[in-house]
Write an enzyme that holds these catalytic residues in place. Structure first.
Site, short mmCIF file in Angstrom:
data_model
loop_
_atom_site.label_atom_id
_atom_site.label_comp_id
_atom_site.label_asym_id
_atom_site.label_seq_id
_atom_site.Cartn_x
_atom_site.Cartn_y
_atom_site.Cartn_z
N ASP A 52 38.73 74.07 -8.26
CA ASP A 52 39.60 74.61 -7.60
C ASP A 52 39.87 76.07 -8.04
O ASP A 52 40.32 76.98 -7.60
CB ASP A 52 40.97 73.99 -7.21
CG ASP A 52 41.55 73.56 -8.57
OD1 ASP A 52 41.29 73.83 -9.69
OD2 ASP A 52 42.73 73.21 -8.55
N SER A 53 39.34 76.37 -9.37
CA SER A 53 39.04 77.80 -9.63
C SER A 53 38.25 78.79 -8.94
O SER A 53 38.35 80.04 -8.80
CB SER A 53 38.37 77.91 -11.30
OG SER A 53 37.29 77.11 -11.23
N ASP A 91 37.33 68.97 -7.51
CA ASP A 91 38.67 68.97 -7.68
C ASP A 91 39.32 68.74 -6.59
O ASP A 91 38.96 69.41 -5.34
CB ASP A 91 38.98 70.33 -8.03
CG ASP A 91 39.43 70.54 -9.55
OD1 ASP A 91 39.97 69.67 -10.03
OD2 ASP A 91 39.40 71.62 -10.13
N LYS A 121 38.22 64.93 -9.23
CA LYS A 121 39.27 65.17 -10.35
C LYS A 121 40.45 65.54 -9.71
O LYS A 121 40.66 65.99 -8.93
CB LYS A 121 38.52 66.51 -11.02
CG LYS A 121 39.37 66.97 -12.22
CD LYS A 121 38.85 67.65 -13.32
CE LYS A 121 38.81 69.19 -12.94
NZ LYS A 121 40.23 69.85 -12.75
N GLU A 190 42.66 70.50 -21.15
CA GLU A 190 42.55 72.08 -21.06
C GLU A 190 43.86 72.58 -21.95
O GLU A 190 45.18 72.37 -21.93
CB GLU A 190 42.90 72.45 -19.58
CG GLU A 190 42.84 74.07 -19.52
CD GLU A 190 42.77 74.32 -17.88
OE1 GLU A 190 42.24 73.61 -17.14
OE2 GLU A 190 42.76 75.63 -17.82
O1 KIV Z 1 39.13 74.33 -11.68
C1 KIV Z 1 38.42 74.45 -12.84
O2 KIV Z 1 37.43 75.08 -12.95
C2 KIV Z 1 38.81 73.44 -13.84
C3 KIV Z 1 38.24 73.45 -15.15
C4 KIV Z 1 38.83 74.96 -15.76
C5 KIV Z 1 38.37 72.41 -15.80
O3 KIV Z 1 39.67 72.69 -13.45
#
Ligand code: KIV
Length: 272
Positions: A52-53, A91, A121, A190
């Protein structure tokens, strides 16, 4: 995981867990689109995380909170189309699983059905236990995520290292055991102290994948745009940049502009 006679074997939850047990490190990166996913998959990445980044690096939001389930599914579909070998984990975005386990299950089913990804996730420990269990009962593999969980940024108030204090470290230890016990296949740790990440990694059976959690986790993950230097101003201590694409793409763009303006592009051989 091996590549035999030119044929790529798919990375599965079993492969990931076997890697931990034989001490082979797991390499994970984020991907949000077809072209990047294809490059990373062909390079041999083990897991692609449709993180979700994407909310930050693709859409320019300040946090991961605004991205929607529909948008995550769109990104995941693009990644799945590109991938032959890597496991694709998606995510679950903020709001798609926190309210209750029924909504969580519906969201996870949508992700799996509409994108063709291999796992989801979820951020959090005991707070989301019921939702994780329900998703697992439906046969959907779940990767946990503890430590700095960016969907809770307004609770934390800062992106600083988590679990430095005893109480938070103890909660994280217990949550890690819980995720292992209820059947998650792996978990992200994290931005926590390296010593705590080591202890947790040794205390659970499932693989831990660290970001800013030191070298003793079973694998590592970075946001690809940070790793290849597309993002510019994000410079945490844990980040190793392998390229400076912001600079390189900028230079290429300046040369292209110059060539167009000077009428050098296109030339005789670049036309029909
Ligand atoms: O959303 C993401 O990129 C993440 C990673 C930083 C683990 O959750």
């Amino acid at each position: 995981m091996s590549v035999t006679s030119g044929e790529f074997k798919r990375v599965t939850t079993h492969v990931i867990q076997a890697m931990k047990h034989r001490g082979e490190k797991i390499a994970m990166l984020t991907a949000y689109d077809f072209s990047m996913a294809r490059i990373l998959d062909e390079a041999g990445i083990d897991i692609l995380l449709v993180g979700d980044s994407a909310s930050n690096v693709m859409a320019g939001h300040e946090t991961t909170l605004p991205i929607t389930l529909d948008q995550m599914i769109y990104h995941a579909q693009s990644v799945v189309r590109a991938v032959h070998r890597a496991m694709v984990v998606v995510d679950m975005p903020f709001g798609s699983y926190q309210s209750n386990s029924e909504i969580a299950l519906k969201s996870a089913i949508r992700i799996m059905k509409e994108s063709g990804a291999h796992a989801v996730k979820m951020e959090g420990g005991s707070e989301v236990e019921e939702s994780i269990k329900r998703i697992l009962m439906a046969g959907i593999p779940v990767m946990g995520h503890l430590g700095l969980t960016p969907q809770s940024i307004y609770k934390f108030g800062t992106y600083t290292v988590r679990a430095k204090e005893d109480a938070e470290a103890q909660k994280l230890r217990e949550d890690a055991k819980l995720l292992d016990h209820i059947g998650c296949f792996a978990m992200v740790l994290e931005k926590i102290p390296a010593q705590l990440a080591k202890e947790v990694s040794e205390s659970v059976d499932i693989p831990t994948i660290g970001i800013g959690a030191g070298g003793h986790t079973d694998g590592q993950v970075l946001v690809t745009h940070d790793m290849v230097g597309i993002t510019k101003d994000f410079k945490p201590r844990f980040l190793r940049r392998y390229l400076d694409l912001f600079e390189s793409i900028g230079e290429a763009t300046q040369r292209y502009i110059d060539d167009v303006k000077s009428r050098d592009f296109p030339n005789e051989s670049e036309q029909y």
